[in-house]
Design a protein around this motif. Structure first.
Motif, mmCIF file in Angstrom:
data_model
loop_
_atom_site.group_PDB
_atom_site.id
_atom_site.type_symbol
_atom_site.label_atom_id
_atom_site.label_comp_id
_atom_site.label_asym_id
_atom_site.label_seq_id
_atom_site.Cartn_x
_atom_site.Cartn_y
_atom_site.Cartn_z
ATOM 1 N N ARG A 1 -11.965 -5.545 9.825
ATOM 2 C CA ARG A 1 -13.098 -4.641 9.622
ATOM 3 C C ARG A 1 -12.949 -3.835 8.328
ATOM 4 N NH1 ARG A 1 -14.975 -2.299 15.526
ATOM 5 N NH2 ARG A 1 -15.014 -4.311 16.594
ATOM 6 N N VAL A 2 -11.726 -3.421 8.024
ATOM 7 C CA VAL A 2 -11.470 -2.695 6.774
ATOM 8 C C VAL A 2 -11.768 -3.605 5.586
ATOM 9 C CG1 VAL A 2 -9.640 -1.722 5.318
ATOM 10 C CG2 VAL A 2 -9.810 -1.049 7.721
ATOM 11 N N GLN A 3 -11.334 -4.858 5.669
ATOM 12 C CA GLN A 3 -11.584 -5.797 4.584
ATOM 13 C C GLN A 3 -13.088 -6.025 4.399
ATOM 14 O OE1 GLN A 3 -9.956 -9.735 5.061
ATOM 15 N NE2 GLN A 3 -10.129 -10.165 2.884
ATOM 16 N N GLN A 4 -13.813 -6.173 5.487
ATOM 17 C CA GLN A 4 -15.252 -6.386 5.398
ATOM 18 C C GLN A 4 -15.972 -5.166 4.819
ATOM 19 O OE1 GLN A 4 -16.054 -7.362 9.500
ATOM 20 N NE2 GLN A 4 -15.745 -9.552 9.184
ATOM 21 N N ARG A 5 -15.540 -3.976 5.187
ATOM 22 C CA ARG A 5 -16.215 -2.740 4.766
ATOM 23 C C ARG A 5 -15.856 -2.318 3.349
ATOM 24 N NH1 ARG A 5 -18.504 1.258 3.241
ATOM 25 N NH2 ARG A 5 -19.040 3.114 4.418
ATOM 26 N N PHE A 6 -14.562 -2.440 2.993
ATOM 27 C CA PHE A 6 -14.078 -1.901 1.728
ATOM 28 C C PHE A 6 -13.610 -2.962 0.735
ATOM 29 C CE2 PHE A 6 -13.428 1.410 4.930
ATOM 30 C CZ PHE A 6 -14.111 2.471 4.343
ATOM 31 N N SER A 7 -13.641 -4.235 1.132
ATOM 32 C CA SER A 7 -13.199 -5.347 0.279
ATOM 33 C C SER A 7 -11.769 -5.169 -0.203
ATOM 34 C CB SER A 7 -14.147 -5.503 -0.917
ATOM 35 O OG SER A 7 -15.441 -5.783 -0.482
ATOM 36 N N ILE A 8 -10.899 -4.735 0.708
ATOM 37 C CA ILE A 8 -9.486 -4.587 0.397
ATOM 38 C C ILE A 8 -8.660 -5.198 1.516
ATOM 39 C CG2 ILE A 8 -9.723 -2.486 -0.993
ATOM 40 C CD1 ILE A 8 -8.690 -0.959 1.549
ATOM 41 N N MET B 1 -4.378 5.408 3.342
ATOM 42 C CA MET B 1 -3.959 4.107 2.804
ATOM 43 C C MET B 1 -5.165 3.300 2.351
ATOM 44 S SD MET B 1 -0.694 2.907 4.952
ATOM 45 C CE MET B 1 0.849 3.784 4.710
ATOM 46 N N ILE B 2 -6.263 3.389 3.087
ATOM 47 C CA ILE B 2 -7.492 2.692 2.674
ATOM 48 C C ILE B 2 -7.980 3.254 1.355
ATOM 49 C CG2 ILE B 2 -9.936 2.332 3.230
ATOM 50 C CD1 ILE B 2 -9.053 2.303 6.227
ATOM 51 N N ARG B 3 -8.027 4.585 1.244
ATOM 52 C CA ARG B 3 -8.473 5.216 -0.004
ATOM 53 C C ARG B 3 -7.577 4.804 -1.180
ATOM 54 N NH1 ARG B 3 -9.629 9.430 3.552
ATOM 55 N NH2 ARG B 3 -7.600 10.395 3.234
ATOM 56 N N ALA B 4 -6.261 4.805 -0.958
ATOM 57 C CA ALA B 4 -5.327 4.433 -2.019
ATOM 58 C C ALA B 4 -5.535 2.987 -2.450
ATOM 59 C CB ALA B 4 -3.895 4.669 -1.561
ATOM 60 N N ALA B 5 -5.695 2.091 -1.478
ATOM 61 C CA ALA B 5 -5.904 0.677 -1.788
ATOM 62 C C ALA B 5 -7.237 0.455 -2.495
ATOM 63 C CB ALA B 5 -5.820 -0.168 -0.526
ATOM 64 N N ALA B 6 -8.268 1.170 -2.049
ATOM 65 C CA ALA B 6 -9.596 1.012 -2.650
ATOM 66 C C ALA B 6 -9.618 1.536 -4.079
ATOM 67 C CB ALA B 6 -10.643 1.728 -1.801
ATOM 68 N N SER B 7 -8.865 2.580 -4.359
ATOM 69 C CA SER B 7 -8.874 3.155 -5.706
ATOM 70 C C SER B 7 -8.072 2.310 -6.683
ATOM 71 C CB SER B 7 -8.341 4.583 -5.688
ATOM 72 O OG SER B 7 -6.969 4.587 -5.388
ATOM 73 N N SER B 8 -7.213 1.425 -6.167
ATOM 74 C CA SER B 8 -6.409 0.578 -7.070
ATOM 75 C C SER B 8 -7.071 -0.764 -7.323
ATOM 76 C CB SER B 8 -5.015 0.384 -6.473
ATOM 77 O OG SER B 8 -5.070 -0.388 -5.300
ATOM 78 N N VAL B 9 -8.253 -0.993 -6.754
ATOM 79 C CA VAL B 9 -8.962 -2.265 -6.942
ATOM 80 C C VAL B 9 -9.688 -2.241 -8.256
ATOM 81 C CG1 VAL B 9 -10.802 -3.751 -6.085
ATOM 82 C CG2 VAL B 9 -9.189 -2.715 -4.497
#
Length: 81
Positions: free
Chosen positions: A47-54, A73-81
């Motif tokens: 679900r995280v991958q579908q929503r945030f593409s990470i 962790m989601i925010r950190a991963a999303a900001s490094s994309v």
């Protein structure tokens, strides 16, 4: 910032509540204590991958444990994309 609930935490709380069939999940709640396990962690990662593409590794979910920690962790991963 303590006490601040952002959109990631709100979304994540709702998703975890849905996955674990709970009425309400708070950012301070612990995923494992709520009943989260390997299969629900995998579904949450999808679900995280579908929503945030990470990609959110399962180890990160188990390491962070709290909803707020997982959201960070989601925010950190999303900001490094």
């Amino acid at each position: 910032m303590m006490g601040h609930v952002d959109n990631v935490e709100t979304w994540l709380s709702a998703e975890v509540a849905d996955l674990l069939q709970l009425d309400k999940v708070l950012p301070t709640d612990d995923f494992l204590v709520l009943g989260g396990a390997s299969l629900t962690a995998m579904e949450l990662a999808v679900r995280v991958q579908q929503r945030f593409s990470i990609e959110l590794p399962l180890a990160d979910i188990f390491e962070a444990t709290s909803i707020a920690g997982i959201a960070e962790m989601i925010r950190a991963a999303a900001s490094s994309v």
